[in-house]
Scaffold this motif. Structure first.
Motif, PDB file in Angstrom:
ATOM      1  N   TYR A  37       0.835  -1.203   0.000  1.00 10.21           N
ATOM      2  CA  TYR A  37       0.000   0.000   0.000  1.00 10.21           C
ATOM      3  C   TYR A  37       0.865   1.246   0.000  1.00 10.21           C
ATOM      4  O   TYR A  37       0.538   2.238  -0.643  1.00 10.21           O
ATOM      5  CB  TYR A  37      -0.917  -0.032   1.221  1.00 10.21           C
ATOM      6  N   THR A  38       1.977   1.202   0.677  1.00 10.55           N
ATOM      7  CA  THR A  38       2.848   2.368   0.791  1.00 10.55           C
ATOM      8  C   THR A  38       3.430   2.774  -0.555  1.00 10.55           C
ATOM      9  O   THR A  38       3.347   3.949  -0.935  1.00 10.55           O
ATOM     10  CB  THR A  38       3.997   2.099   1.782  1.00 10.55           C
TER      11      THR A  38
ATOM     12  N   TYR B 104      -5.904  -3.338   7.928  1.00 12.54           N
ATOM     13  CA  TYR B 104      -4.770  -3.301   7.015  1.00 12.54           C
ATOM     14  C   TYR B 104      -3.852  -4.463   7.352  1.00 12.54           C
ATOM     15  O   TYR B 104      -3.606  -4.753   8.520  1.00 12.54           O
ATOM     16  CB  TYR B 104      -3.982  -1.997   7.172  1.00 12.54           C
TER      17      TYR B 104
ATOM     18  N   HIS C  99       1.746  -4.739   4.471  1.00  8.99           N
ATOM     19  CA  HIS C  99       1.555  -3.853   3.324  1.00  8.99           C
ATOM     20  C   HIS C  99       1.582  -2.374   3.672  1.00  8.99           C
ATOM     21  O   HIS C  99       1.350  -1.539   2.797  1.00  8.99           O
ATOM     22  CB  HIS C  99       0.243  -4.190   2.609  1.00  8.99           C
ATOM     23  N   ILE C 100       1.841  -2.051   4.928  1.00  6.10           N
ATOM     24  CA  ILE C 100       1.959  -0.652   5.354  1.00  6.10           C
ATOM     25  C   ILE C 100       3.233  -0.507   6.179  1.00  6.10           C
ATOM     26  O   ILE C 100       3.814  -1.498   6.619  1.00  6.10           O
ATOM     27  CB  ILE C 100       0.728  -0.170   6.159  1.00  6.10           C
TER      28      ILE C 100
ATOM     29  N   GLU D  70      -0.088   6.204   5.231  1.00  6.56           N
ATOM     30  CA  GLU D  70      -0.327   5.976   3.812  1.00  6.56           C
ATOM     31  C   GLU D  70      -1.684   6.530   3.369  1.00  6.56           C
ATOM     32  O   GLU D  70      -1.836   6.959   2.223  1.00  6.56           O
ATOM     33  CB  GLU D  70      -0.254   4.479   3.482  1.00  6.56           C
ATOM     34  N   ASP D  71      -2.650   6.535   4.281  1.00  3.59           N
ATOM     35  CA  ASP D  71      -3.970   7.072   3.932  1.00  3.59           C
ATOM     36  C   ASP D  71      -3.902   8.557   3.589  1.00  3.59           C
ATOM     37  O   ASP D  71      -4.597   9.031   2.696  1.00  3.59           O
ATOM     38  CB  ASP D  71      -4.961   6.859   5.078  1.00  3.59           C
TER      39      ASP D  71
END
Length: 114
Positions: free
Chosen positions: A6-7, A63, A67-68, A80-81
């Motif tokens: 995600y990052t 999450y 992935h973050i 990341e949001d």
């Protein structure tokens, strides 16, 4: 690798909209106080809503930690949001500037394009 799921896409999207504006579109969006005020408004609403959705004690949105980055601020919001939110809102505003009705009513830009 931690953070790539995600990052990486969030960071790539943010860089892409900045490069798109500075190298190709050149709408002047980043020089306008109205843009920065709108970003404050967006993040002002994002913080309580996203904070409620992602709080660690009773999450609605989960999450995968793989992935973050794991950095959360404030109220357990993955950083990341905010990066993705910046890219999404800025991209939409750039598209509106270039393609929307407002694009047809900028005499200073029309003159510069001649």
């Amino acid at each position: 690798m931690r953070g790539l799921g995600y990052t990486l896409p969030a960071v790539v999207a943010a860089i892409a909209v900045v490069v798109l504006e500075l190298r190709w579109l050149r709408t002047g969006l980043f020089r306008r106080p109205a843009y920065w005020i709108s970003m404050v408004i967006v993040f002002g609403f994002q913080i309580p809503v996203d904070g409620w959705l992602t709080r660690l004690d009773a999450p609605i949105v989960l999450y995968d930690d793989n992935h973050i980055t794991g950095l959360r601020f404030p109220w357990d919001i993955p950083v990341e949001d905010f990066v993705f939110g910046f890219a999404l809102v800025t991209g939409a505003l750039l598209a509106w500037e270039r393609l929307g009705p407002a694009a047809r009513h900028h005499p200073e830009r029309d003159e510069a394009d001649r």
